[in-house]
Design a protein around this motif. Sequence first.
Motif: not given
Length: 375
Positions: A141-145, A178-180, A182-184, A195-201, A310-316, A341-344
Amino acid sequence: MSVRILGIESSCDETAAAVVADGREILSSVVASQIDIHRKYGGVVPELASREHLRRIVPVVREALASAKLDLREVDAIGVTQGPGLVGSLLVGITYGKTLAETLAKPLVPVNHLEGHIHAVFLEAHKSGAAPALPAVCLIVSGGHTVLYNVHSRDDANRDAAALWSYGKIGQTRDDAAGEAYDKVAKLLGLGYPGGPVLDRLAAAAGDAPPPVKFGRTKIKGNAYDFSFSGLKTAVLYHLRENPDYLEEIEAREAAIARGQRKFEQLLPLCSRKTLGLVREFQNAVVRQLVERTSKAAAELGTPSILVSGGVAANRQLRAAFEQCSAATGLQVYFPSPALSTDNAAMIAAAAYPRLKNHVLADVRLNASASLPLA
Ligand code: KG4
Ligand code: ZN
């Protein structure tokens, strides 16, 4: 003697290189993020991304080798992301990987980026001496998938890092990732990109703010394991349009971000309780959908483990909800740390290991594959 793989990842907006030993031991992992370049456009600009990869790839690989205290010649193989991703971005990593492999006469291992995300979970679990049991259901679950796979090993009892796995796709998003979403939604609310990290907080800071609107369950005809997020994003858009009193604070946040004040601590005072309640309601709906469909798949397929990456897996809240689900059902849920979780590229080097061991190699003809399927 351990097998050391240099991993290279350039599928989207992170230029990354890492060295991983025996598929599980991270010797180094370097990620150069391009967020600052793409931020002002509100999303990744492919042309700028490939240009930036070109600028960063050599220093990033050098840094990964230096922090692993290795010389290029001491690396046993080069693993590189073949796809899916932005074709121009992928080509930078692939061309550099091919050149290194040719020059050094080392094996070149093509890696599917999504398989990398699955290996990220195993890299993390290895740190605590664990290995998730297979078969598993994996949510990427990320910005692209946003996609659900089942993951099998030929011999499920074999937890060796060198075992090749097989995958079956059991569900995917019908529209936005899902990440998309969040970003939108963050963009609609004047909260910047990504958008994900700030909306999460902000959701975590909502306290007892009531939701100004209720988002019900997203119903989907057909495959019960598919996802859909664009309706949710549109519901936020309509709610904002119907309530013009949001406009003033949205403009205030946009102005703050234009001044470079994009930190959570700077944006929080510019958010009304109503906005905080809205953000939390949005996040509740995203998390509910992800957790319900994934755990339903695991229960119905009878798999003991759930992997989330994936990036959204960082969501608390997502992590907490999966942990609650695990406590209630006995399913084991595994996440990578937020950095994995994010790309590496550590995940790419890890995924390259079983392929190398099983001689799944490429040569100088390797090409980028923008929509390379995993299953
Ligand atoms: O995996 P990733 O780095 O790149 C790809 O899209 O492949 O994921 C980035 C996405 C962005 O959409 C970002 O908003 C989202 O992951 N994201 C989050 C969080 N951190 C990153 N979404 C929700 N909560 C987070 N904490
Ligand atoms: Zn990714």
